[in-house]
Write a protein that holds these residues in place. Structure first.
Motif, PDB file in Angstrom:
ATOM      1  N   ILE A  54       0.828  -1.210   0.000  1.00 13.34           N
ATOM      2  CA  ILE A  54       0.000   0.000   0.000  1.00 13.34           C
ATOM      3  C   ILE A  54       0.862   1.260   0.000  1.00 13.34           C
ATOM      4  O   ILE A  54       0.539   2.235  -0.654  1.00 13.34           O
ATOM      5  CB  ILE A  54      -1.012  -0.026   1.175  1.00 13.34           C
ATOM      6  CG1 ILE A  54      -2.168   0.922   0.912  1.00 13.34           C
ATOM      7  CG2 ILE A  54      -0.410   0.273   2.514  1.00 13.34           C
ATOM      8  CD1 ILE A  54      -3.269   0.316   0.150  1.00 13.34           C
ATOM      9  N   TYR A 224      -4.487   7.072  -6.174  1.00 12.74           N
ATOM     10  CA  TYR A 224      -3.192   6.791  -5.523  1.00 12.74           C
ATOM     11  C   TYR A 224      -3.037   5.330  -5.101  1.00 12.74           C
ATOM     12  O   TYR A 224      -1.996   4.947  -4.590  1.00 12.74           O
ATOM     13  CB  TYR A 224      -3.072   7.655  -4.245  1.00 12.74           C
ATOM     14  CG  TYR A 224      -4.288   7.513  -3.347  1.00 12.74           C
ATOM     15  CD1 TYR A 224      -4.430   6.433  -2.491  1.00 12.74           C
ATOM     16  CD2 TYR A 224      -5.319   8.446  -3.399  1.00 12.74           C
ATOM     17  CE1 TYR A 224      -5.555   6.278  -1.710  1.00 12.74           C
ATOM     18  CE2 TYR A 224      -6.454   8.301  -2.613  1.00 12.74           C
ATOM     19  CZ  TYR A 224      -6.568   7.219  -1.770  1.00 12.74           C
ATOM     20  OH  TYR A 224      -7.690   7.052  -1.003  1.00 12.74           O
ATOM     21  N   CYS A 225      -4.059   4.509  -5.281  1.00 12.41           N
ATOM     22  CA  CYS A 225      -4.124   3.242  -4.529  1.00 12.41           C
ATOM     23  C   CYS A 225      -3.885   1.996  -5.383  1.00 12.41           C
ATOM     24  O   CYS A 225      -4.427   1.857  -6.481  1.00 12.41           O
ATOM     25  CB  CYS A 225      -5.488   3.164  -3.848  1.00 12.41           C
ATOM     26  SG  CYS A 225      -5.666   1.729  -2.798  1.00 12.41           S
ATOM     27  N   VAL A 227      -4.706  -1.083  -4.409  1.00 12.36           N
ATOM     28  CA  VAL A 227      -5.582  -2.208  -4.044  1.00 12.36           C
ATOM     29  C   VAL A 227      -6.374  -2.799  -5.225  1.00 12.36           C
ATOM     30  O   VAL A 227      -6.404  -4.020  -5.400  1.00 12.36           O
ATOM     31  CB  VAL A 227      -6.505  -1.824  -2.859  1.00 12.36           C
ATOM     32  CG1 VAL A 227      -7.606  -2.847  -2.650  1.00 12.36           C
ATOM     33  CG2 VAL A 227      -5.679  -1.681  -1.593  1.00 12.36           C
ATOM     34  N   ASN A 263     -13.932  -1.986   1.368  1.00 14.10           N
ATOM     35  CA  ASN A 263     -15.080  -1.082   1.526  1.00 14.10           C
ATOM     36  C   ASN A 263     -16.273  -1.944   1.910  1.00 14.10           C
ATOM     37  O   ASN A 263     -17.003  -2.407   1.038  1.00 14.10           O
ATOM     38  CB  ASN A 263     -15.404  -0.373   0.215  1.00 14.10           C
ATOM     39  CG  ASN A 263     -14.257   0.483  -0.242  1.00 14.10           C
ATOM     40  OD1 ASN A 263     -13.762   1.313   0.501  1.00 14.10           O
ATOM     41  ND2 ASN A 263     -13.828   0.271  -1.460  1.00 14.10           N
ATOM     42  N   PRO A 327     -12.600   6.828   6.360  1.00 18.64           N
ATOM     43  CA  PRO A 327     -11.428   7.554   5.842  1.00 18.64           C
ATOM     44  C   PRO A 327     -11.831   8.746   4.980  1.00 18.64           C
ATOM     45  O   PRO A 327     -12.634   8.606   4.063  1.00 18.64           O
ATOM     46  CB  PRO A 327     -10.698   6.501   5.006  1.00 18.64           C
ATOM     47  CG  PRO A 327     -11.153   5.200   5.557  1.00 18.64           C
ATOM     48  CD  PRO A 327     -12.589   5.420   5.946  1.00 18.64           C
ATOM     49  N   ARG A 341     -11.888  10.357  -5.227  1.00 18.64           N
ATOM     50  CA  ARG A 341     -12.552   9.750  -4.071  1.00 18.64           C
ATOM     51  C   ARG A 341     -14.078   9.677  -4.211  1.00 18.64           C
ATOM     52  O   ARG A 341     -14.752   9.060  -3.393  1.00 18.64           O
ATOM     53  CB  ARG A 341     -12.190  10.523  -2.794  1.00 18.64           C
ATOM     54  CG  ARG A 341     -10.806  10.233  -2.288  1.00 18.64           C
ATOM     55  CD  ARG A 341     -10.670   8.820  -1.783  1.00 18.64           C
ATOM     56  NE  ARG A 341     -11.351   8.603  -0.520  1.00 18.64           N
ATOM     57  CZ  ARG A 341     -11.381   7.426   0.090  1.00 18.64           C
ATOM     58  NH1 ARG A 341     -10.815   6.362  -0.446  1.00 18.64           N
ATOM     59  NH2 ARG A 341     -12.007   7.296   1.232  1.00 18.64           N
ATOM     60  N   ASP A 367      -8.654   8.059   8.069  1.00 21.59           N
ATOM     61  CA  ASP A 367      -7.321   8.032   7.439  1.00 21.59           C
ATOM     62  C   ASP A 367      -7.151   9.329   6.664  1.00 21.59           C
ATOM     63  O   ASP A 367      -8.110   9.823   6.058  1.00 21.59           O
ATOM     64  CB  ASP A 367      -7.215   6.907   6.390  1.00 21.59           C
ATOM     65  CG  ASP A 367      -7.300   5.518   6.974  1.00 21.59           C
ATOM     66  OD1 ASP A 367      -7.170   5.355   8.197  1.00 21.59           O
ATOM     67  OD2 ASP A 367      -7.502   4.577   6.176  1.00 21.59           O
ATOM     68  N   ILE A 369      -4.272  11.353   3.943  1.00 26.04           N
ATOM     69  CA  ILE A 369      -3.017  11.355   3.172  1.00 26.04           C
ATOM     70  C   ILE A 369      -2.551  12.804   3.058  1.00 26.04           C
ATOM     71  O   ILE A 369      -3.327  13.660   2.630  1.00 26.04           O
ATOM     72  CB  ILE A 369      -3.231  10.768   1.758  1.00 26.04           C
ATOM     73  CG1 ILE A 369      -3.647   9.303   1.853  1.00 26.04           C
ATOM     74  CG2 ILE A 369      -1.964  10.923   0.914  1.00 26.04           C
ATOM     75  CD1 ILE A 369      -3.949   8.650   0.504  1.00 26.04           C
ATOM     76  N   PHE A 398      -0.863   9.449   6.702  1.00 25.98           N
ATOM     77  CA  PHE A 398       0.242   8.911   5.904  1.00 25.98           C
ATOM     78  C   PHE A 398       0.752   9.973   4.941  1.00 25.98           C
ATOM     79  O   PHE A 398      -0.037  10.771   4.421  1.00 25.98           O
ATOM     80  CB  PHE A 398      -0.251   7.719   5.059  1.00 25.98           C
ATOM     81  CG  PHE A 398      -1.032   6.708   5.844  1.00 25.98           C
ATOM     82  CD1 PHE A 398      -0.386   5.821   6.688  1.00 25.98           C
ATOM     83  CD2 PHE A 398      -2.417   6.664   5.763  1.00 25.98           C
ATOM     84  CE1 PHE A 398      -1.118   4.895   7.429  1.00 25.98           C
ATOM     85  CE2 PHE A 398      -3.151   5.741   6.494  1.00 25.98           C
ATOM     86  CZ  PHE A 398      -2.499   4.853   7.330  1.00 25.98           C
ATOM     87  N   LYS A 399       2.067   9.936   4.702  1.00 27.32           N
ATOM     88  CA  LYS A 399       2.616  10.753   3.615  1.00 27.32           C
ATOM     89  C   LYS A 399       2.234  10.066   2.312  1.00 27.32           C
ATOM     90  O   LYS A 399       2.322   8.827   2.218  1.00 27.32           O
ATOM     91  CB  LYS A 399       4.148  10.806   3.716  1.00 27.32           C
ATOM     92  CG  LYS A 399       4.651  11.574   4.918  1.00 27.32           C
ATOM     93  CD  LYS A 399       6.145  11.804   4.827  1.00 27.32           C
ATOM     94  CE  LYS A 399       6.917  10.570   5.222  1.00 27.32           C
ATOM     95  NZ  LYS A 399       8.373  10.732   5.169  1.00 27.32           N
ATOM     96  N   SER A 401       2.449   8.243  -0.910  1.00 27.35           N
ATOM     97  CA  SER A 401       3.516   7.379  -1.418  1.00 27.35           C
ATOM     98  C   SER A 401       3.176   6.994  -2.867  1.00 27.35           C
ATOM     99  O   SER A 401       2.151   6.349  -3.106  1.00 27.35           O
ATOM    100  CB  SER A 401       3.574   6.133  -0.509  1.00 27.35           C
ATOM    101  OG  SER A 401       4.439   5.174  -1.012  1.00 27.35           O
TER     102      SER A 401
HETATM  103  N1  SAM Z   1     -10.736   1.355   1.270  1.00 28.62           N
HETATM  104  C1  SAM Z   1     -10.387   2.268   2.269  1.00 28.62           C
HETATM  105  C2  SAM Z   1     -10.840   3.658   1.860  1.00 28.62           C
HETATM  106  O1  SAM Z   1     -11.268   3.872   0.797  1.00 28.62           O
HETATM  107  O2  SAM Z   1     -10.695   4.566   2.617  1.00 28.62           O
HETATM  108  C3  SAM Z   1      -8.915   2.312   2.562  1.00 28.62           C
HETATM  109  C4  SAM Z   1      -8.084   1.127   2.389  1.00 28.62           C
HETATM  110  S1  SAM Z   1      -6.388   1.488   2.178  1.00 28.62           S
HETATM  111  C5  SAM Z   1      -5.813  -0.117   2.157  1.00 28.62           C
HETATM  112  C6  SAM Z   1      -5.898   2.106   3.780  1.00 28.62           C
HETATM  113  C7  SAM Z   1      -5.350   3.503   3.769  1.00 28.62           C
HETATM  114  O3  SAM Z   1      -4.055   3.536   3.207  1.00 28.62           O
HETATM  115  C8  SAM Z   1      -6.117   4.517   2.940  1.00 28.62           C
HETATM  116  O4  SAM Z   1      -7.251   4.988   3.609  1.00 28.62           O
HETATM  117  C9  SAM Z   1      -5.115   5.605   2.694  1.00 28.62           C
HETATM  118  O5  SAM Z   1      -5.142   6.586   3.695  1.00 28.62           O
HETATM  119  C10 SAM Z   1      -3.784   4.853   2.763  1.00 28.62           C
HETATM  120  N2  SAM Z   1      -3.153   4.786   1.441  1.00 28.62           N
HETATM  121  C11 SAM Z   1      -3.539   4.060   0.381  1.00 28.62           C
HETATM  122  N3  SAM Z   1      -2.724   4.288  -0.673  1.00 28.62           N
HETATM  123  C12 SAM Z   1      -1.800   5.187  -0.256  1.00 28.62           C
HETATM  124  C13 SAM Z   1      -0.701   5.834  -0.884  1.00 28.62           C
HETATM  125  N4  SAM Z   1      -0.389   5.599  -2.140  1.00 28.62           N
HETATM  126  N5  SAM Z   1       0.034   6.695  -0.136  1.00 28.62           N
HETATM  127  C14 SAM Z   1      -0.273   6.946   1.152  1.00 28.62           C
HETATM  128  N6  SAM Z   1      -1.299   6.368   1.790  1.00 28.62           N
HETATM  129  C15 SAM Z   1      -2.066   5.508   1.101  1.00 28.62           C
END
Ligand code: SAM
Ligand code: SF4
Length: 505
Positions: A54, A224-225, A227, A263, A327, A341, A367, A369, A398-399, A401
């Motif tokens: 992540i 940014y994700c 997943v 989610n 989050p 988002r 959460d 960022i 989190f910063k 990433s």
């Molecule tokens: N599905 C959840 C949501 O939508 O809020 C979050 C799941 S994610 C696995 C957990 C957290 O990791 C996120 O809420 C986000 O704050 C953080 N995260 C995910 N990708 C990131 C990235 N590229 N850089 C920093 N933080 C990240």
């Protein structure tokens, strides 16, 4: 090792609760396949890492472990990489750590028993059961190769080098040190699957509270994700199967259940009988009504899919915990848009207002960022302002990433790392102040806690409130509350992240 003694495995888990619970299922699967779990790499025949990608930091930890593999390879151990890094890096892992034999993303865990059998067959030199698990990508090595020797290991990142490893063949019937052979088993091609990893062999580590995955994968594609790329498309279990697992857990003595998913509130019941299909809020309520269950939690909720019906369910069913993790990521609508988002600041705050009008006080956590590309001082100030407006009980910040394959990689205006760190410090300091004030308000109140254990050094018991706060408490000399029991505690003190109290006698 005598031929008939059980094979041993060591499993280390990185990342979130989803990964932790996946590991419980992987452990259950391995135990069912006749393996025995051990506590150290040294004792293990099979060493597995369930990985997280992540953020860059999490991924780096995994690669540090992979470099540790080197010192063990001469000992004939077999290595496997599971989870997000496995899916993200795929067969490149074989280049970086050629002694790895198994690379498997979470969407392929259903095939683990098959893969384990293949691995064993390959190690013992018996190819008969080595049916392909997945078709390798062009230029990649076959899924199971055991003719290559160390001298053939590739020295560069060119995947075509793998083809010099020769064709699959049975080398010998005896068990050879894995370090000398190239065994390659991959489970990487199932991201379009509709199946969830459902198993009756989950090895839960806590006898009182346990997780149930209700939904896997993600279709939201925040910019940014990783997943959606690593865990595959969104797919829900049937409410019938979730409820059957909840009832089974209750029969085994579990009193707390946490419903899990990237989610959870995007849940779509795939129950065959349309009339029986449940919304997420209905499923939540139904789990809360399972006899014997005293607490139900859920994690994580996406603001876009967060409906008022969830708050109504919490109002109606006392076993549903008064805690919601929602989050936000940023307090600036401009940033939320760049993050893809799918909600605005105002829409987010509307959901907060629903929770604040609940009958019971709902504890809200989030959460955030910081330092997303293009985040200005004004955007950041809006996030700080949001913290004050919502008054969270905890913030996981989190910063930003940059992650492989994600759209935000291409965004301009990257924020320098020192600036991200500065914003993170400011945000955490602000939230700490908020929590100091917030937690003080509990002093003098009475809470029911589930006992989680004892801190012998401090002569304190560790408890958890329904709000998901840690409440450490003292007891009279004769009292000895058992782990898993529920006891009343009066709060006598507070810290920024926990409460202090005394058992009510
Ligand atoms: N599905 C959840 C949501 O939508 O809020 C979050 C799941 S994610 C696995 C957990 C957290 O990791 C996120 O809420 C986000 O704050 C953080 N995260 C995910 N990708 C990131 C990235 N590229 N850089 C920093 N933080 C990240
Ligand atoms: Fe990642 Fe967004 Fe899906 Fe959450 S909703 S898992 S942050 S893509």
């Amino acid at each position: 090792m005598p031929a008939d003694s059980p094979k041993t495995f060591y499993l280390e888990t990185f990342g979130c609760q989803m990964n932790f619970h996946d590991s419980e299922k992987v452990v259950g699967t391995l135990l069912h396949e006749g393996y025995r779990q051990v506590d150290t790499v040294e004792q293990a025949d099979l060493v597995l890492y369930n990985t997280c990608s992540i953020r860059d930091k999490a991924e780096q930890k995994v690669f540090n472990r992979l470099s540790d593999y080197k010192k063990y390879k001469k000992q004939g151990k077999t290595f496997g990489v599971l989870g997000c890094v496995a899916q993200q890096e795929g067969e490149k892992i074989f280049e970086r750590a050629p002694y790895v034999s198994l690379v498997c993303g979470s969407a392929s865990y259903n095939k683990l028993p098959q893969m384990l059998k293949q691995l064993e067959a390959a190690e013992s030199g018996n190819t008969a059961s080595s049916a392909p698990i997945s078709t390798p990508a062009a230029g990649a090595p076959p899924f199971a190769v055991f003719e290559g020797w160390e001298s053939m290991l590739p020295t560069s990142g060119d995947p075509n080098l793998w083809n010099s490893g020769g064709k699959p063949a049975v080398k010998s019937a005896s068990r050879r040190p894995a370090a000398e052979s190239l065994i390659r088993i991959t489970g990487l091609d199932d991201r379009e699957t509709d199946a969830c990893f459902e198993t009756e062999f989950t090895a839960r580590t806590n006898p009182h509270r346990g997780y149930i995955t209700i939904i896997e994968g993600c279709d939201k594609f925040c910019s940014y994700c990783v997943v959606p790329y690593t865990r595959g498309k969104e797919r829900s279990r049937t409410s019938q199967s979730v409820l059957a697992e909840a009832r089974q857990m209750a029969e085994l003595g579990y009193t707390e259940i946490q419903l899990l998913g990237q989610n959870v509130n995007s849940y779509k019941d795939s129950e065959g009988n349309l009339a029986n299909r449940k919304t997420f809020a209905e499923l939540l309520a139904a789990v809360g009504e399972v006899p014997g269950i005293r607490r139900v939690r859920f994690m994580t909720s996406h603001p876009r899919d967060f409906g008022r019906d969830i708050v109504e369910a919490i109002d109606a069913v006392p076993t549903l915990c008064d805690h919601v993790h929602l989050p936000v990521q940023s307090g600036s609508t401009r940033m939320l848009d760049a993050m893809q988002r799918l909600y605005t600041r105002d829409q987010y705050l509307e959901r907060i207002a629903w929770m604040k009008s609940a009958k019971r006080e709902i504890s809200i956590t989030t959460d955030v960022i910081v330092g997303f590309p293009g985040e200005t001082e004004s955007d950041f100030a809006q996030t700080l302002d949001l913290l004050e407006e919502v008054v969270y009980d905890a913030v996981f910040a989190f910063k930003y990433s940059p992650r492989p394959n994600t759209p935000s990689l291409k965004l301009e205006d990257a924020i320098p790392d020192e600036e991200k760190a500065r914003r993170l410090d400011i945000l955490m300091a602000k939230q700490r102040e908020i929590q100091i004030t917030r937690y003080k308000k509990y002093i003098g109140t009475k809470c029911e806690v589930m006992v989680e254990g004892k801190n012998e050094a401090r002569c304190q018991y560790i408890g958890r409130t329904t709000h998901n706060k840690t409440l450490n408490f003292t007891v009279t000399p004769t009292a000895n509350p058992k782990s898993g029991s529920y006891v009343p505690v009066v709060v006598t003190g507070s810290f920024p992240n926990s409460l202090l109290g005394e058992l009510v006698v």
